[in-house]
Scaffold this motif. Structure first.
Motif, PDB file in Angstrom:
ATOM      1  N   ARG A   1       0.909  -3.498 -11.784  1.00  0.00           N
ATOM      2  CA  ARG A   1       0.370  -5.062 -12.829  1.00  0.00           C
ATOM      3  C   ARG A   1       1.366  -4.948 -13.847  1.00  0.00           C
ATOM      4  O   ARG A   1       0.710  -3.761 -14.860  1.00  0.00           O
ATOM      5  CB  ARG A   1      -1.074  -5.132 -12.745  1.00  0.00           C
ATOM      6  CG  ARG A   1      -1.223  -5.360 -11.478  1.00  0.00           C
ATOM      7  CD  ARG A   1      -3.073  -5.615 -11.585  1.00  0.00           C
ATOM      8  NE  ARG A   1      -3.474  -6.133 -12.187  1.00  0.00           N
ATOM      9  CZ  ARG A   1      -4.903  -6.857 -11.482  1.00  0.00           C
ATOM     10  NH1 ARG A   1      -5.355  -6.087 -10.505  1.00  0.00           N
ATOM     11  NH2 ARG A   1      -5.506  -8.566 -12.458  1.00  0.00           N
TER      12      ARG A   1
ATOM     13  N   LEU B   1      -0.919   4.995 -10.268  1.00  0.00           N
ATOM     14  CA  LEU B   1      -0.837   4.206  -9.673  1.00  0.00           C
ATOM     15  C   LEU B   1      -2.178   3.988  -8.274  1.00  0.00           C
ATOM     16  O   LEU B   1      -1.991   6.220  -8.293  1.00  0.00           O
ATOM     17  CB  LEU B   1      -0.006   2.819  -8.652  1.00  0.00           C
ATOM     18  CG  LEU B   1       0.606   2.342  -9.598  1.00  0.00           C
ATOM     19  CD1 LEU B   1       2.146   2.296  -8.719  1.00  0.00           C
ATOM     20  CD2 LEU B   1      -0.029   1.218  -9.733  1.00  0.00           C
ATOM     21  N   GLU B   2      -2.890   3.871  -8.619  1.00  0.00           N
ATOM     22  CA  GLU B   2      -3.857   4.162  -6.745  1.00  0.00           C
ATOM     23  C   GLU B   2      -3.164   4.139  -5.593  1.00  0.00           C
ATOM     24  O   GLU B   2      -2.531   3.730  -5.530  1.00  0.00           O
ATOM     25  CB  GLU B   2      -5.154   3.704  -7.075  1.00  0.00           C
ATOM     26  CG  GLU B   2      -6.329   4.283  -8.060  1.00  0.00           C
ATOM     27  CD  GLU B   2      -7.267   3.651  -8.914  1.00  0.00           C
ATOM     28  OE1 GLU B   2      -8.028   4.417  -6.980  1.00  0.00           O
ATOM     29  OE2 GLU B   2      -8.332   3.454  -9.642  1.00  0.00           O
TER      30      GLU B   2
ATOM     31  N   VAL C   1      -0.543   1.170 -15.918  1.00  0.00           N
ATOM     32  CA  VAL C   1      -1.705   2.551 -16.110  1.00  0.00           C
ATOM     33  C   VAL C   1      -0.735   3.591 -16.052  1.00  0.00           C
ATOM     34  O   VAL C   1       0.521   3.791 -15.560  1.00  0.00           O
ATOM     35  CB  VAL C   1      -2.632   2.359 -14.025  1.00  0.00           C
ATOM     36  CG1 VAL C   1      -3.659   1.478 -14.814  1.00  0.00           C
ATOM     37  CG2 VAL C   1      -0.991   2.179 -13.489  1.00  0.00           C
TER      38      VAL C   1
ATOM     39  N   ARG D   1      -5.725  -2.063  -6.216  1.00  0.00           N
ATOM     40  CA  ARG D   1      -5.290  -1.790  -6.986  1.00  0.00           C
ATOM     41  C   ARG D   1      -3.977  -0.396  -7.462  1.00  0.00           C
ATOM     42  O   ARG D   1      -4.031   0.414  -7.950  1.00  0.00           O
ATOM     43  CB  ARG D   1      -6.896  -0.128  -7.216  1.00  0.00           C
ATOM     44  CG  ARG D   1      -8.093  -0.012  -7.600  1.00  0.00           C
ATOM     45  CD  ARG D   1      -8.517   1.013  -7.851  1.00  0.00           C
ATOM     46  NE  ARG D   1      -8.950   1.855  -6.286  1.00  0.00           N
ATOM     47  CZ  ARG D   1     -10.111   1.602  -5.828  1.00  0.00           C
ATOM     48  NH1 ARG D   1     -10.956   0.481  -6.151  1.00  0.00           N
ATOM     49  NH2 ARG D   1     -10.693   2.504  -4.546  1.00  0.00           N
TER      50      ARG D   1
ATOM     51  N   ASP E   1      -5.395 -11.514 -10.397  1.00  0.00           N
ATOM     52  CA  ASP E   1      -6.231 -11.775 -11.039  1.00  0.00           C
ATOM     53  C   ASP E   1      -6.390 -13.635 -11.858  1.00  0.00           C
ATOM     54  O   ASP E   1      -5.934 -14.204 -11.915  1.00  0.00           O
ATOM     55  CB  ASP E   1      -6.321 -11.664 -12.096  1.00  0.00           C
ATOM     56  CG  ASP E   1      -7.488 -11.224 -12.764  1.00  0.00           C
ATOM     57  OD1 ASP E   1      -8.610 -11.868 -12.132  1.00  0.00           O
ATOM     58  OD2 ASP E   1      -7.828 -10.241 -13.390  1.00  0.00           O
TER      59      ASP E   1
ATOM     60  N   LYS F   1      -9.877  -3.276  -1.912  1.00  0.00           N
ATOM     61  CA  LYS F   1     -10.150  -3.146  -2.878  1.00  0.00           C
ATOM     62  C   LYS F   1      -8.782  -1.995  -3.282  1.00  0.00           C
ATOM     63  O   LYS F   1      -8.530  -1.789  -4.100  1.00  0.00           O
ATOM     64  CB  LYS F   1     -11.704  -1.943  -2.877  1.00  0.00           C
ATOM     65  CG  LYS F   1     -13.154  -2.844  -3.160  1.00  0.00           C
ATOM     66  CD  LYS F   1     -14.077  -1.607  -3.087  1.00  0.00           C
ATOM     67  CE  LYS F   1     -15.144  -2.485  -2.354  1.00  0.00           C
ATOM     68  NZ  LYS F   1     -16.309  -1.724  -2.388  1.00  0.00           N
ATOM     69  N   ALA F   2      -8.734  -1.345  -2.503  1.00  0.00           N
ATOM     70  CA  ALA F   2      -7.818  -0.079  -2.230  1.00  0.00           C
ATOM     71  C   ALA F   2      -6.168  -0.691  -2.704  1.00  0.00           C
ATOM     72  O   ALA F   2      -5.732  -0.560  -3.606  1.00  0.00           O
ATOM     73  CB  ALA F   2      -7.638   0.952  -0.924  1.00  0.00           C
TER      74      ALA F   2
ATOM     75  N   ARG G   1      -1.733  -5.186 -16.498  1.00  0.00           N
ATOM     76  CA  ARG G   1      -2.829  -3.310 -16.979  1.00  0.00           C
ATOM     77  C   ARG G   1      -1.933  -2.104 -16.475  1.00  0.00           C
ATOM     78  O   ARG G   1      -2.093  -1.496 -15.692  1.00  0.00           O
ATOM     79  CB  ARG G   1      -3.991  -3.429 -15.779  1.00  0.00           C
ATOM     80  CG  ARG G   1      -5.083  -4.376 -15.984  1.00  0.00           C
ATOM     81  CD  ARG G   1      -6.173  -4.433 -15.384  1.00  0.00           C
ATOM     82  NE  ARG G   1      -6.607  -6.251 -15.377  1.00  0.00           N
ATOM     83  CZ  ARG G   1      -7.380  -6.254 -14.527  1.00  0.00           C
ATOM     84  NH1 ARG G   1      -7.541  -5.928 -13.108  1.00  0.00           N
ATOM     85  NH2 ARG G   1      -7.695  -8.139 -14.732  1.00  0.00           N
TER      86      ARG G   1
ATOM     87  N   SER H   1       0.569  -0.412  -0.227  1.00  0.00           N
ATOM     88  CA  SER H   1      -0.268  -0.263   0.130  1.00  0.00           C
ATOM     89  C   SER H   1       1.671   1.266  -0.130  1.00  0.00           C
ATOM     90  O   SER H   1       0.167   2.310   0.017  1.00  0.00           O
ATOM     91  CB  SER H   1      -0.698  -0.203   1.217  1.00  0.00           C
ATOM     92  OG  SER H   1       0.334   0.209   2.761  1.00  0.00           O
TER      93      SER H   1
END
Lengths: 341, 328, 277
Positions: free
Chosen positions: B261, B269-270, B266, B257, A265, B253-254, B264, A191
Motif C-alpha cells: 500500500r 508485507l504479511e 511497512v 494485509r 480503504d 483479512k489476510a 501504509r 496473495s
C-alpha cells in the motif's frame, strides 16, 4: 574490487533508438525508447524504476545488461565498460549481473525441467558439476522457498508464484551482485505477490545484492526501494530517495501517478488528479517537456512547451526534470497519510 | 425494491480429464438497481466464470449445472432460449472485458462495431446508427468522435479501445453493466480515467453494475457492496465500508494485509502461504483451510456455510459460527 | 527420456499408429520367413491371375506371382525408401531452417530465397528431370533423390518455429545467463521445434510412399522385378476390373501404413508438448 564509495553501476547518457523501416508512403521515424539517461547505483542499494508502458523502463533494464545493444552512451559496472567487452568477457560479466523477468512462464523453457533450468547456468559457467551441481540446485531451491522435490517438474506443473521462484533461483545460480528485477510480481496473484516481494527483500539482505526493481506501480516498490526513479517517454522525470518521493513528489507526473494508485480503504477515497489523454506516440514526442500535454500543473506555460527541462538536483539527492520544480503540485488529502505513519 | 438481478445457487461446472470441476459453486447474490457490486478474487477464484455465466457465455466443456439468474422483469436467464437470450444480451445486460484489444474485431471500424450492436437490437437505419455511434463515442470521452468513428481498433490506444467497448456496451441503454477487470490491461493513469468514466456513466444511465476485479483498491473506490470469492465460492459478502473496516473471513483479512500500500508503508508485507488452488484440486471442506492462519480441526472436516455475522454481512467460516462476535 | 516414452504409451492414437506401423514393418522385415512364396517366382501359366484363395490369400498377378509375397517384400522396399529419404530430408530441412531462423539476416534471406525458388519448381518435374538423367537408379539413389528434393517445406516450417521461439523470453533469459549459441540451439530451440518436425516427418512418410508409387508407375522408380507397393499398384492399374486384387491389396497396405504414420505423428505432437499432457 574498487573502493567502497564508488558506485557499483554507472549509466552515462544512455540512448536507445529504434529505427523503424517506415511504411510504404511514410518516412521512417526513429523511436527513442531511452533518451539520454544517466544515473548511478551504489553497492547494496535498491532502486525502484517506475513508469507506465512505453516509458522505456524495460528497455533500460535490458540495455544495462546488454541484452539489447545501446545506440549511444556508456554503462560502467564496477569499473568495467559493459559496452566495450568481447563475447568472452561479456559472458563472464553475466555471472555478476542478472535479470528476473515479469512473466515467469514465458521466461522458462516449457520443455526443460525446472531443476535443469537452474542447473544450466551452473554448468555453463563451470561453477560446479555432477553431484555438486545437484546439491547447488537443491540449496538454491531451498533458498527461494521451493520444495526440492519440484526439481523434476516442468514449468507448467508449477503455480505462478513457484515459477517466479524458479526464475529467481536461476538468476541467483551464478551468484550475481546485481539484479535487474523486471516487474517480477506483476503477473502474480495478490496473495502470492507479498511472498515474492518479501523473498526478494530477504535475498537482498542475505546476499548483499544490488537491485534495479522495475515496476509500473509505485505501491509495489515502496517497501523495497531506497531510491525511486520515475520514467516517462524514455526520460527520467524524477529521481529521489523513496521517503521523499512518496510524501513530497517534485514532479507533477509523480504526483499524478501516486494519485492514480487506488488505495484499498474506502475512508481514504480522495480527490484524484486524473490525467487527461494518453501517453503520446513515442515516435512523435511532444516538444519541450514530454509531459506537458498531460501535465495538470496550473502554472504550466510556454516554456514547458518549448524547452526540454533538464534533470537537475533541487535538493540533496532529489533530482527532477521540471521547470516548475520550485512549486511542486501539493499532494491531495489522503495521499500524505503515509507520512504520518 | 426488486433487485435488478437475483442470482441463486449458481453452479457452473467444467468437464475435465480429472473429473468435473465446479468453477462456480453455489453462488448467490442480489444486485440492487443503481448499485455497484464488486466481485473480488484472485485468478481461478471463479469470478470471471460467474460473470460469463450471468450472460450464459460459458462455452463447452463448461455449463451451468444448477441455480437461477432472475433479472428485474422476472425472467430466469438460465431457462431462456438462445433467441430470447440474445434479446437480453447487449440490450438489457451488457458486458465489457479485460482485453479491449482482443474484444474488438480488428477488421471492422469502431463505428461499424457500435452500429452493429445497435442494429442487432433496434430497427434503425444505417445513417442513424452511425450518428448514434458518434454520439456514444462523444459520451465516452473520445476526442474528435466524427473522425474516430472510422478508425480501426489498432489505430486506437488501449484506453481508447476500452472506451469504444464501453460505448458498445451502452449503445442500447442496458439496465445492468458487467465489467470484467475493465482496467487490468491498462496503465494506472488510464485506469483512473476509465474508472471515473464508468462511474459517471453508471449514474447518468441509472445502471446497476457488477465490477469484477482482483484489485482491492478499485473495490474500495468504486463499489457499494462486495462479494469476495475464493475457490469458486463466495466467502464473504457485505457493504464495501464494512468489508474494509471489519473483515470477517480470514482470507479477506489476510488479503487486505498482503496488498502493498502507498498509504501504509511497512518493512515487511504479511503473506498468505501457498498458492490459489486450481478448480480441479480444491481442498475438501473449507477451501481456504490449507492456507488459513486460524485453522481449526473442524475446518478440514466439514465445509462451512455462508452465515450471517451481522446485519448485511455474510461470511463462510467456522470461526464465526463457533463464537460469534469474537473476531471484532 | 523414459517418462516421455511411458507417457507416449498412454496416448491412444500413438499406440494404434505404432501398432499399425509395427505390424507392417515387422511383416516386411520378416518377409523372407513370412512370405509363402518367392516374390519374383513365376508359378506357371495355370497360376496366372488367380483370385484370392487358400493357397494365394491375395491372389496372383499376370505373371503368376503370389501377390501376398510381393506385398510383403514390396512393403519392405517402400518402407526402407520412405524412412531413409524422410530422415535425409528432415535432417537437411531442420539444419537449414535452424540456421536461417536463428542467424537471420543474410543467411536467412539467402537460404529462404533459394527455398522459394526450389518450391516454385513442381516437384514431379524436378524428380523427372533428375531421374531422366540418372536412369536405372537403385534404391540408395532413389533415397538420395527423394530426400534431397523434399526438405524445402520442412526448412520453412522449422524456420517459422525458430523465429517464434527466438522471441520468447526464455531465449533472452538464456542469453542473460551467458549460455552459448550451440547450447541455446540444442537445449532451447531444437526441443521446441521438434513437434512440428515430427508431424512433418510422419506426413512425409506417406507422401514419399505415394511419390515413389507415382514414379514407379512412370517406370522411373523401383525397377521390375523388384516389388514395391507403388510398382505393384501401377502394374495392376490396367487390370483393375479384371483382377482387382493385384491393385487393391497393395493399395490397402499403403493406406494402412500412411494412416499408421499419421496417428503416430499426432500422438507424438500431443506428448512432446508437455503442456497438453
Amino acid at each position: 574490487m574498487s573502493d567502497a564509495t564508488a558506485p557499483l553501476l554507472s549509466v552515462q547518457r544512455l540512448v536507445k533508438e529504434y529505427r523503424s523501416s517506415g511504411g510504404l508512403f511514410s518516412r521512417p521515424s526513429p523511436l527513442r525508447a531511452v533518451n539520454d539517461v544517466s544515473f548511478e547505483i551504489a553497492r547494496g542499494e535498491s532502486i525502484g524504476l517506475v513508469g507506465e508502458s512505453g516509458s522505456g523502463k524495460t528497455t533500460l533494464g535490458r540495455l544495462i545488461l546488454r541484452l539489447v545493444e545501446a545506440t549511444s552512451g556508456r554503462v560502467i559496472f564496477d569499473d568495467v565498460d559493459v559496452f566495450n567487452l568481447d563475447t568472452r568477457s561479456l559472458r563472464s560479466l553475466r555471472r555478476r549481473m542478472q535479470i528476473v523477468f515479469q512473466d515467469p512462464f514465458g521466461s522458462l523453457n516449457p520443455r526443460m525441467r525446472v531443476g535443469a533450468a537452474v542447473r544450466e547456468p551452473i554448468a555453463v559457467h563451470r561453477i560446479a558439476r555432477g553431484n555438486d551441481a545437484t546439491a547447488a540446485v537443491v540449496r538454491l531451491f531451498q533458498e527461494v522457498g521451493l520444495d526440492p522435490s519440484y526439481i523434476d517438474r516442468y514449468p507448467h506443473e508449477l503455480s505462478g508464484g513457484q515459477r517466479q521462484r524458479v526464475g529467481i533461483a536461476r538468476a541467483l545460480s551464478v551468484e550475481p551482485e546485481f539484479l535487474v528485477l523486471d516487474e517480477p510480481v506483476s503477473a502474480l496473484d495478490v496473495s502470492v505477490q507479498a511472498q515474492v516481494l518479501n523473498l526478494l527483500a530477504d535475498l537482498r539482505e542475505r546476499r548483499n545484492l544490488t537491485y534495479l526493481f522495475i515496476a509500473h506501480d509505485l505501491a509495489v516498490v515502496r517497501h523495497i526501494a531506497h531510491r525511486i526513479v520515475v520514467m516517462y517517454l524514455g526520460r527520467f522525470m524524477e529521481m529521489a530517495p523513496a521517503a521523499s518521493t512518496y510524501t513530497e513528489p517534485l514532479h507533477p507526473y509523480t504526483s499524478s501517478l501516486l494519485s492514480a494508485v487506488p488505495v484499498p480503504d474506502p475512508r481514504e477515497q480522495r480527490e484524484r488528479i486524473v490525467l487527461q489523454g494518453d501517453m503520446p506516440d513515442p515516435r512523435k514526442p511532444p516538444t519541450g517537456c514530454v509531459f506537458h500535454p498531460r501535465c495538470p500543473h496550473p502554472k504550466k506555460d510556454q516554456r514547458c512547451r518549448s524547452e526540454v527541462p533538464m534533470l537537475r538536483e533541487v535538493a540533496e539527492n532529489r533530482w527532477v526534470a521540471c521547470h516548475l520544480a520550485a512549486e511542486p503540485l501539493p499532494l491531495l488529502s489522503g495521499q500524505a497519510s503515509g507520512a504520518a505513519n | 425494491m426488486n433487485p435488478a438481478l437475483r442470482v441463486r445457487h449458481l453452479t457452473t461446472s467444467f468437464a475435465t480429464e480429472h473429473g468435473t470441476a465446479r468453477a462456480v459453486d453455489d453462488v448467490s447474490f442480489d444486485l440492487m438497481p443503481g448499485e455497484t457490486l464488486g466481485i473480488v478474487g484472485e485468478s481461478g477464484s471463479g469470478k470471471t466464470v460467474t460473470a460469463l455465466s450471468i450472460l450464459r457465455l460459458v462455452d463447452k466443456p463448461g455449463q451451468i449445472s444448477d441455480g437461477s439468474i432472475v433479472e428485474y422483469a422476472g425472467k430466469n436467464l438460465v431457462q431462456l432460449s438462445s433467441r430470447e437470450l440474445r434479446q437480453i444480451r447487449g440490450a438489457e445486460i451488457a458486458m465489457i472485458f479485460q482485453e479491449p484489444a482482443t474484444s474488438l474485431n480488428p477488421v471492422l471500424t469502431a463505428g461499424t462495431q457500435i452500429a452493429e450492436t445497435l442494429r442487432a437490437h433496434q430497427t434503425i437505419t444505417r445513417k442513424a446508427a452511425r450518428d448514434r455511434a458518434i454520439e456514444l463515442l462523444q459520451l465516452v470521452g473520445i476526442p474528435d468522435p466524427s473522425k474516430r468513428v472510422d478508425d480501426y481498433p489498432h489505430q486506437l490506444s488501449g484506453g481508447m479501445q476500452q472506451r469504444v467497448m464501453i460505448a458498445m456496451a451502452l449503445s442500447c441503454n442496458p439496465k445492468i453493466l458487467i465489467a470484467d477487470e475493465p482496467t487490468t490491461a491498462l496503465d494506472v493513469t488510464i485506469q483512473a480515467q476509465i474508472l471515473e468514466l464508468v462511474t459517471d456513466l453508471k449514474q447518468q444511465f441509472g445502471m446497476a453494475m457488477i465490477l469484477i476485479t482482483h484489485d482491492l483498491g478499485i473495490v474500495a473506490g468504486v463499489t457499494d457492496r462486495v462479494a469476495v470469492m475464493y475457490g469458486g465460492q463466495i466467502v464473504e459478502q457485505t457493504t464495501t465500508q464494512r468489508l474494509f473496516l471489519e473483515p470477517a473471513h480470514p482470507y479477506t483479512k489476510a488479503l487486505l494485509r498482503a496488498v502493498p500500500r502507498l498509504d501504509r508503508p511497512v518493512d515487511r508485507l504479511e503473506t498468505i502461504p501457498g498458492a490459489v488452488p486450481p478448480a480441479t484440486a480444491w481442498p475438501a471442506a473449507c477451501r481456504f483451510h490449507p492456507r488459513c492462519p486460524q485453522l481449526m480441526d473442524r475446518c478440514s472436516a466439514d465445509p462451512p456455510t455462508l452465515t450471517q455475522t451481522s446485519e448485511d454481512h455474510l461470511a463462510r467460516c467456522w470461526l464465526l459460527s463457533e463464537c460469534p462476535g469474537s473476531e471484532k | 527420456m523414459n517418462s516421455t516414452l511411458s507417457v507416449l504409451f498412454t496416448n491412444r492414437r500413438w499406440r494404434y499408429g505404432l501398432a499399425l506401423v509395427a505390424l507392417f514393418a515387422g511383416l516386411a522385415a520378416l518377409a523372407h520367413w513370412v512370405a509363402p512364396y518367392d516374390p519374383t517366382a513365376q508359378l506357371g501359366l495355370s497360376e496366372q491371375w488367380r483370385p484370392p484363395s487358400a493357397a494365394h490369400p491375395f491372389g496372383t498377378d499376370l505373371y503368376g506371382r503370389d501377390v501376398l509375397s510381393r506385398v510383403l517384400y514390396g512393403a519392405r522396399v517402400s518402407l526402407v525408401i520412405a524412412v531413409l529419404s524422410v530422415f535425409l530430408s528432415i535432417s537437411i530441412g531442420t539444419s537449414v531452417g535452424l540456421a536461417a531462423g536463428y542467424c537471420g539476416g543474410v543467411v536467412d534471406t539467402l537460404t529462404m530465397r533459394t527455398v522459394d525458388a526450389a518450391l516454385a519448381i513442381p516437384r514431379v518435374f524436378l524428380l523427372l528431370l533428375v531421374l531422366g538423367l540418372w536412369y536405372g537408379v537403385d534404391v540408395i539413389g532413389l533415397v538420395i533423390i527423394l530426400g534431397v528434393t523434399s526438405w524445402f517445406g520442412v526448412s520453412r516450417i522449422v524456420r517459422a518455429e525458430v523465429m517464434a521461439v527466438r522471441e520468447r523470453e526464455y531465449m533472452l533469459a538464456a542469453r542473460s545467463l551467458g549460455v552459448g549459441h550451440g547450447r541455446i540451439l540444442l537445449h532451447h530451440v531444437l526441443p521446441n521445434v521438434l513437434a512440428p518436425v515430427t508431424v512433418a516427418a510422419t506426413l512425409g512418410m506417406g507422401q514419399i510412399i505415394l511419390i515413389e508409387a507415382g514414379l514407379s508407375f512412370l517406370g522411373l522408380g523401383v525397377q521390375e522385378p523388384t516389388a514395391s507397393l507403388g510398382r505393384m499398384m501401377s502394374a495392376g492399374g490396367g487390370e483393375l476390373l479384371a483382377a482387382p486384387w493385384t491393385t487393391v491389396f497393395p493399395g490397402i497396405v499403403v493406406i494402412l501404413i500412411v494412416i499408421g504414420f499419421s496417428l503416430m505423428g499426432d500422438g507424438f505432437r500431443d506428448t512432446l508438448d508437455p503442456r497438453t499432457r
